[in-house]
Write a protein that holds these residues in place. Structure first.
Motif, mmCIF file in Angstrom:
data_model
loop_
_atom_site.group_PDB
_atom_site.id
_atom_site.type_symbol
_atom_site.label_atom_id
_atom_site.label_comp_id
_atom_site.label_asym_id
_atom_site.label_seq_id
_atom_site.Cartn_x
_atom_site.Cartn_y
_atom_site.Cartn_z
ATOM 1 N N SER A 1 -49.381 29.398 -62.949
ATOM 2 C CA SER A 1 -49.024 28.171 -63.667
ATOM 3 C C SER A 1 -48.810 27.064 -62.668
ATOM 4 O O SER A 1 -48.680 27.274 -61.463
ATOM 5 C CB SER A 1 -47.757 28.383 -64.497
ATOM 6 O OG SER A 1 -46.685 28.758 -63.655
ATOM 7 N N ARG B 1 -48.442 20.171 -70.487
ATOM 8 C CA ARG B 1 -47.808 21.219 -71.283
ATOM 9 C C ARG B 1 -48.256 21.093 -72.739
ATOM 10 O O ARG B 1 -48.446 19.982 -73.240
ATOM 11 C CB ARG B 1 -46.291 21.092 -71.231
ATOM 12 C CG ARG B 1 -45.627 21.623 -69.994
ATOM 13 C CD ARG B 1 -44.126 21.364 -70.070
ATOM 14 N NE ARG B 1 -43.479 22.129 -71.134
ATOM 15 C CZ ARG B 1 -42.256 21.880 -71.577
ATOM 16 N NH1 ARG B 1 -41.545 20.881 -71.068
ATOM 17 N NH2 ARG B 1 -41.730 22.637 -72.527
ATOM 18 N N PRO C 1 -39.839 24.435 -69.799
ATOM 19 C CA PRO C 1 -40.901 24.013 -68.878
ATOM 20 C C PRO C 1 -41.592 25.182 -68.197
ATOM 21 O O PRO C 1 -42.766 25.109 -67.859
ATOM 22 C CB PRO C 1 -40.162 23.140 -67.861
ATOM 23 C CG PRO C 1 -38.958 22.648 -68.590
ATOM 24 C CD PRO C 1 -38.559 23.775 -69.506
ATOM 25 N N SER C 2 -40.845 26.281 -67.991
ATOM 26 C CA SER C 2 -41.434 27.437 -67.322
ATOM 27 C C SER C 2 -40.643 28.682 -67.682
ATOM 28 O O SER C 2 -39.457 28.610 -68.000
ATOM 29 C CB SER C 2 -41.420 27.239 -65.799
ATOM 30 O OG SER C 2 -41.934 28.385 -65.137
ATOM 31 N N GLN D 1 -43.642 21.958 -75.396
ATOM 32 C CA GLN D 1 -42.677 20.873 -75.557
ATOM 33 C C GLN D 1 -42.193 20.849 -77.004
ATOM 34 O O GLN D 1 -42.988 20.670 -77.917
ATOM 35 C CB GLN D 1 -43.318 19.532 -75.230
ATOM 36 C CG GLN D 1 -43.904 19.427 -73.838
ATOM 37 C CD GLN D 1 -44.580 18.094 -73.612
ATOM 38 O OE1 GLN D 1 -43.961 17.032 -73.714
ATOM 39 N NE2 GLN D 1 -45.873 18.122 -73.317
ATOM 40 N N THR E 1 -51.055 27.335 -70.058
ATOM 41 C CA THR E 1 -50.875 27.050 -68.639
ATOM 42 C C THR E 1 -51.461 25.705 -68.213
ATOM 43 O O THR E 1 -51.573 25.426 -67.024
ATOM 44 C CB THR E 1 -51.517 28.168 -67.797
ATOM 45 O OG1 THR E 1 -52.854 28.371 -68.225
ATOM 46 C CG2 THR E 1 -50.735 29.458 -67.939
ATOM 47 N N GLY E 2 -51.830 24.872 -69.187
ATOM 48 C CA GLY E 2 -52.316 23.533 -68.861
ATOM 49 C C GLY E 2 -53.701 23.508 -68.272
ATOM 50 O O GLY E 2 -54.054 22.564 -67.564
ATOM 51 N N VAL F 1 -43.456 28.007 -73.787
ATOM 52 C CA VAL F 1 -43.560 27.029 -72.695
ATOM 53 C C VAL F 1 -44.010 25.665 -73.212
ATOM 54 O O VAL F 1 -44.415 24.797 -72.439
ATOM 55 C CB VAL F 1 -44.514 27.527 -71.586
ATOM 56 C CG1 VAL F 1 -43.928 28.735 -70.879
ATOM 57 C CG2 VAL F 1 -45.891 27.855 -72.141
#
Length: 226
Positions: free
Chosen positions: A225, A49, A119-120, A79, A6-7, A77
């Protein structure tokens, strides 16, 4: 694992980094900024991400099968494209079918899951099948937009009783590789920049996640997120 997906950022105390070497190596490959001491680990994604990472499970000291489902959730999620291969047990990719309900791009090929990160994800009703798969759905739900409902949570309760009510305790020393749920259950951490579902931890003065609410045999997770 949840913070990476979730960064977010995280510090866990009271653990043995040496035992988690291969797991930490893979987390580092996602782009996480990792630091560690004798009995603590910190992770910071700086709001980015994660990068997709290939996983092949092996007996210790290889990558643990008990962390495979959780890394699958992270890769949904991430890249890029990744392959998660299970070599220790059969039928340990069941979580992939539930994640596809949330929009995950996963193709099962024998004992491997080919994953193209999005991306989500989108919150959806999903069903828990075992302890580790259930835990991976918690991570997917936290990383998704919208609301996720997880049914049959008695699977989670077998290892992490009422996880949604206990997000602010310290992590205790553990040799269990499914420790990532201890990050959710016991550690203090902040996910991304969102204020949804975040409250102040009473003892440490840093944000911690309110995982959701329980009714009957299901738990509902808010989106936290970015």
């Amino acid at each position: 694992m949840a913070a990476a997906a979730t960064g977010g950022s995280l510090r866990v105390e009271g653990i043995c980094p040496e035992v988690l070497g291969v797991v930490l190596d893979k987390l580092g490959q996602t782009g996480a900024d990792l630091c560690e001491g004798d009995d603590w680990i910190s992770l910071d994604m700086r709001g980015e991400r994660p990068k997709a990472v290939d996983i092949v499970t092996e007996p210790f000291p290889g990558f643990p099968t008990d962390m495979q489902a959780q890394f699958t959730a992270l890769n949904t999620v991430a890249q890029g494209t990744s392959r998660v291969t299970e070599t220790v047990f059969e039928n340990r990719l069941m979580q992939a079918h539930e994640m596809k309900r949330m929009g995950a791009d996963i193709a099962i090929e024998g004992d491997s899951a080919c994953i193209t990160g999005r991306p989500s994800l989108q919150g959806a009703p999903v069903m828990a099948s075992d302890l580790r798969a259930s835990a991976s759905l918690v991570i997917a739900g936290l990383a998704a937009s919208g609301e996720t409902r997880i049914d049959r949570i008695y699977h989670i309760d077998r290892g992490y009783e009422r996880i949604e009510e206990n997000p602010s305790f310290r992590v205790f020393p553990s040799m269990r590789f499914e420790y990532f749920l201890q990050l959710l259950k016991n550690a203090n951490f902040m996910i991304g920049n969102s204020s949804a579902g975040v409250r102040e931890a009473p003892h440490f003065g840093v944000p911690t996640i309110n995982l959701g609410s329980r009714q009957n045999n299901r738990v509902t997770l808010p989106s936290i997120s970015n």
